[in-house]
Scaffold this active site. Structure first.
Site, mmCIF file in Angstrom:
data_model
loop_
_atom_site.group_PDB
_atom_site.id
_atom_site.type_symbol
_atom_site.label_atom_id
_atom_site.label_comp_id
_atom_site.label_asym_id
_atom_site.label_seq_id
_atom_site.Cartn_x
_atom_site.Cartn_y
_atom_site.Cartn_z
ATOM 1 C CG ASN A 113 -0.300 -0.208 2.335
ATOM 2 O OD1 ASN A 113 0.781 -0.691 2.419
ATOM 3 N ND2 ASN A 113 -0.997 0.133 3.513
ATOM 4 C CD GLU B 208 2.267 -0.492 10.478
ATOM 5 O OE1 GLU B 208 0.990 -0.796 10.693
ATOM 6 O OE2 GLU B 208 2.796 -0.082 9.387
ATOM 7 C CB CYS C 201 -2.122 -0.131 8.835
ATOM 8 S SG CYS C 201 -0.677 1.008 8.971
ATOM 9 C CD GLU D 22 8.464 0.223 10.933
ATOM 10 O OE1 GLU D 22 9.190 -0.537 10.559
ATOM 11 O OE2 GLU D 22 7.391 0.620 10.356
#
Length: 485
Positions: free
Chosen positions: A159, A258, A292, A466
């Site tokens: 994505n 993640e 997400c 991150e």
């Protein structure tokens, strides 16, 4: 196609090992498609387990040298890669649009956002710290240093083909780690183009490998089983993340994950409605909803729900759908037919359960994988769309009456990545921020991602962070040296 032909010379299509593009070990290839048409853009090398081990051999061969490279030199290479990437914004943006489907405007935004991780971590490379102190008991000195964990495997999703890689590669290289990247099968081209940019920036051969492939397990399994690999970092579904964690356990690998999200977006009765609508459009429709962090459950106080739903439907219904490279397009296609069918099934089930379609609600006939931007109102909380990540341009609205009720609803999920809420009450802003089970909270903001901030979730949305000053520590081991006085 003509658009791809304009930029094809910039893109290596082999496996990227030892600083160059070479055929896969089995000489196989697979097709990369344009989701706006279904047409094949190109064929790329189909990496195998043999290629994976060849990349690991290369990474291990240069790991010590790269770890010993001066932090300033590592920083200069990262900075130079950022500069080249920015210079090629238009080409890389078009490439992302063609292989993933997002609009050119959003693709340009991703180049800027993804590039910032390279610039940010170029600055963090020279700030890796430690400490030196006298032991409290007076028995000696304490020396604490941080050292690179070693060769890393980074597995990235489709994505955000650039940013999901750059926010792993940036801190890994800054810390002194070598990296092997397995990009998503649907979108390998952007990461291959980034590998070429790093080579031009002066990154030594072997420090970065990119392994496109149609069989992810065939590539990752031998790497995870090899004791020379020391870390795996993954962005993707919770289901796959759990499988990787089980495999990583055998060699006690460092992990950062993640994973999935089910973000609540709460509009309290005292919210600035114009601001909340703008934020909802950003949090829901960014990347066509394929994010997400996308607003997955939109909870609106019942006193304003009808007005909010009507105005949101007007905004979303006015979006122009089409190929992302065409002028004036607001929303591109979904990534593939499988994803479009998944979104359609969630919508159909919700409508069958009693949800009201305010706009959209159907797949669009014709070539490509398009779905109408959709608003569902009065969605039953028992519907599957309330529990599962939508990953598409569908806004599902639910009513609520009290703060305690909506906080409980927001937290009633195994996920905990992002959450958003709108209020003008400062006490409520602080109280609800603290109460929400999420790694990231947007207060009166629909976009929260920032390279200078830690990105990560709680519960089954992942492990580690991150970005930010925290991001580089995911790639560093702590060493304590005990010194005599």
């Amino acid at each position: 196609m003509l658009e791809y032909d304009r930029i094809s010379a910039l893109i290596p299509t082999g496996v990227w090992i030892d600083g160059t593009s070479v055929p896969a070990a089995g000489a196989g290839t697979f097709a990369v498609h344009n989701p706006a048409t279904g047409d094949i853009l190109t064929e790329v090398a189909d990496a195998t387990g043999a290629d994976a081990l060849r990349a690991l051999d290369s990474a291990c061969r240069v790991q010590s040298d790269w770890a010993a490279t001066a932090p300033r030199e590592r920083a200069v290479i990262l900075r130079r890669a950022w500069e080249i990437l920015v210079e090629r914004t238009e080409e890389i943006a078009l490439l992302m649009t063609l292989e993933m489907g997002k609009t050119l405007a959003e693709a340009r935004g991703e180049v800027a956002y993804g590039g910032e991780f390279l610039r940010w971590f170029s600055e963090e490379a020279v700030r890796i710290g430690g400490r030196y102190a006298e032991a409290p008991g007076g028995t000696g000195r304490i020396l604490v240093t941080q050292q690179p964990v070693g060769p890393c495997l980074a597995i990235t999703p489709w994505n955000f083909p650039l940013a999901m890689g750059s926010r792993k590669i940036g801190p890994a290289l800054a810390a002194g780690c070598t990296v092997i990247v397995k990009p998503a099968e649907d979108t390998p081209l952007t990461m291959l183009a980034l590998a070429q940019i790093f080579a031009e920036a002066g990154l030594p051969a072997g420090v970065l490998s990119v392994l496109p492939g149609s069989d992810a397990a065939a590539i990752t399994a031998p790497l995870l089983a090899d004791p020379r690999l020391r870390k795996v970092t993954f962005t993707g579904s919770t289901r796959v993340g759990k499988l990787l964690l089980r495999q990583a356990a055998d060699n006690v690998l460092r992990t950062s994950m993640e994973l999935g999200g089910n973000a609540p977006f709460i509009v309290f009765e005292d919210a600035d409605l114009d601001q909340a609508l703008t934020g909802a459009m950003a949090a829901k429709m960014r990347n066509g909803g394929e994010a997400c962090t996308a607003a997955n459950r939109i909870y609106v106080h019942n006193s304003i729900r009808a007005e909010f739903a009507s105005r949101l439907a007007e905004k979303i219904g006015a979006l122009r759908v089409g190929p992302g490279h065409e002028p004036g397009v607001d929303t591109g296609p979904l990534i593939n037919e499988r994803q479009r069918s998944s979104v359609a099934a969630l919508v159909d089930e919700a409508v069958a359960a009693g949800a009201v379609v305010r706009t959209g609600g159907k797949a669009i006939d014709g070539p490509g994988y398009f779905f109408q931007p959709t608003v569902l109102d009065e969605v039953p909380r028992t519907a599957r769309i309330h529990r599962e990540e939508i990953f598409g341009p569908v806004a599902a609205i639910y009513g609520f009456d009290t703060e305690d009720e909506v906080v409980a609803l927001a937290n009633d999920t195994e996920y905990g990545l992002a959450a958003y809420f709108y209020t003008r009450d400062l006490d409520r802003a602080l109280r609800v921020s603290n109460a929400l089970d999420a790694g990231m909270v947007g207060v009166n903001r629909g976009i929260i991602s920032d390279p200078a901030a830690p990105f990560g979730g709680v519960k089954q949305s992942g492990l580690g962070s991150e970005g930010g000053s925290e991001g580089i520590h995911e790639y560093l081991d702590t060493k304590y040296v005990a010194l005599t006085r």
